[in-house]
Design a protein around this motif. Structure first.
Motif, short mmCIF file in Angstrom:
data_model
loop_
_atom_site.label_atom_id
_atom_site.label_comp_id
_atom_site.label_asym_id
_atom_site.label_seq_id
_atom_site.Cartn_x
_atom_site.Cartn_y
_atom_site.Cartn_z
N ARG A 206 0.84 -1.21 0.00
CA ARG A 206 0.00 0.00 0.00
C ARG A 206 0.87 1.25 0.00
NH1 ARG A 206 -3.21 -2.60 4.02
NH2 ARG A 206 -2.21 -1.31 5.62
N ALA A 210 1.58 3.70 -3.40
CA ALA A 210 1.11 5.09 -3.29
C ALA A 210 2.19 6.08 -3.68
CB ALA A 210 0.63 5.36 -1.86
N HIS A 211 3.45 5.70 -3.49
CA HIS A 211 4.56 6.59 -3.82
C HIS A 211 5.14 6.28 -5.20
CE1 HIS A 211 4.34 7.38 0.50
NE2 HIS A 211 5.03 8.47 0.28
#
Length: 427
Positions: A206, A210-211
């Motif tokens: 996760r 996300a990055h």
């Protein structure tokens, strides 16, 4: 004031004043104070109840008769009695091994959904299904709530067992401590459950996705799963043995990789350390396998005994002496002393997700900045604070001078650790 003068005395305190050891006299006194106040405030809302907890194989320095650490609570609807003597036919009886009981006693979140169930799952995996046994039940939800709040109150101040020899044997990692000294690395297979490994993997993905990155730092701050993983008692015992108490987090990072050649060449983790390296370890790294590691999956490769070289590898050196770290999901490889290692080639499909827990001896600065989050401290035992530098005297100088309270504490704790480690290694 010298540090030597701070370790005088035959029975020095092994924790800070706001902390206590599980089932020590200080723990019992604080339990009595809290429960007396809580039950008085609750009044008639709580029905009479009683409970006894007793744990065998307590560390010798606690001075428990026969190695049995125990306490009892009896509330008759008016008076509260908290003491060492067991209650006859208590409503709730908890028995087990001290180190297993301590692992549960340090869990914060007794009333949060799923927290204690996950904690019991990991304790049963680590110590066996009968390591902690519970009989009986509480009579009403209000009592359960009161005891849940009491549990968390005590967990926030309950420190790890400071007797490293006793702790290592109870956890079954005494031979691993010796392997680190001899070979520079060791593998603890199945240090966590496959379920926990999956939870950590999901939390890691996760954050990484996300990055939009293949690598990510500061993973400690990406969820409670990472907070729990960092405090794994088996890994912490290896860290304490090799780096000393007060060792701090250098960085917690994640690596996500697919098929192809390894992109981390042979190296040591002693960046900018002059050669020859010190004879004592300065850093330690625990790499967690969140899937099964095989040669085909692209594992870490290590050159056993390379820590004795006390230098980094020369170009082209060491690759012929490396061994692949093959281990099942939920295992951790720990290496230190400037051991030579590299990332292997991955020839199978899919992704390998790893968490790299880097630790430094307490006198060194870390790679990533420390962010001591008050809420994070509130939902964890003191062990996490120690790894974030909360228990030592560094970065705490003010206009009035040094923090001698913490300096003395760490000096006494390390002296005790050195003595017990010497006994463990001699055996």
């Amino acid at each position: 004031m010298s540090l030597d003068s701070m370790v005088a005395g035959e029975a020095p305190a092994l924790c800070l004043p706001h902390q206590c050891e599980f089932l020590s006299d200080a723990w019992l006194a604080r339990a009595r104070d809290h429960l007396t106040g809580a039950l008085k405030a609750a009044g008639t809302a709580v029905a009479p109840f009683s409970m006894t907890e007793r744990f065998a194989n307590a560390p010798p320095h606690l001075g428990c008769p026969g190695g049995l650490a125990q306490w009892s609570l009896c509330f008759d609807g008016d008076r509260v009695e908290v003491g060492r003597e067991p209650v006859e036919s208590p409503d709730v009886l908890v028995e087990g091994d001290y180190q297993a009981g301590l692992a549960l006693a340090q869990v914060v979140g007794a009333l949060a959904p799923g927290v204690m169930a996950r904690a019991h799952r990991e304790v049963a995996h680590l110590f066996g299904p009968d390591a902690v046994r519970l009989r009986g039940q509480l009579k009403d939800e209000r009592t359960a709530e009161l005891l849940g709040l009491f549990h968390d109150h005590m967990a926030r101040m309950t420190v790890e067992n400071p007797d490293i020899a006793h702790r290592a044997r109870a956890l079954g990692v005494d031979r691993h401590v010796r392997e680190v000294e001899e070979h520079g690395y060791t593998v603890i297979e199945r240090a966590i459950t496959p379920e926990f490994a999956d939870e950590v993997r999901e939390a890691t993905l996760r954050a990484v996705r996300a990055h939009g990155s293949q690598q990510l730092q500061w993973m400690l701050y990406h969820g409670p799963e990472l907070e729990r993983l960092v405090q794994n008692p088996s890994l912490m015992t290896l860290m304490d043995a090799s780096l000393g108490r007060g060792a701090v987090i250098a960085s917690i990072s994640a690596i996500r990789r697919g098929p192809g050649p390894g992109f981390i060449p042979i190296h040591t983790d002693y960046s900018m350390v002059p050669e020859p390296y010190p004879e004592f370890a300065m850093t330690g790294v625990g790499v967690w396998a969140l899937e099964d590691w095989t040669v085909e999956s692209g594992p870490t490769w290590i050159v056993p005994g390379s820590h004795r070289e006390r230098r980094g590898p020369k170009p082209g050196e060491g690759m012929d002496r490396g061994v692949p770290i093959e281990m099942p999901k939920g295992s951790v490889v720990y290496f230190t002393h400037g051991v030579w290692h590299w990332q292997g080639d991955r020839t199978e499909p899919g992704e390998r997700i790893t968490i790299h827990s880097h630790f430094n001896r307490g006198i060194l600065r870390g790679l990533e900045p420390k962010r001591v989050d008050v809420q994070m401290m509130h939902r964890n035992p003191p062990r996490l604070g120690e790894m974030l530098g909360e228990d030592d005297w560094f970065d705490k100088l003010d206009a009035h001078g040094r923090d001698y309270l913490r300096a003395g504490h760490m000096a006494r704790l390390q002296k005790f650790t050195d003595e017990r480690l010497a006994e463990l290694l001699a055996g």
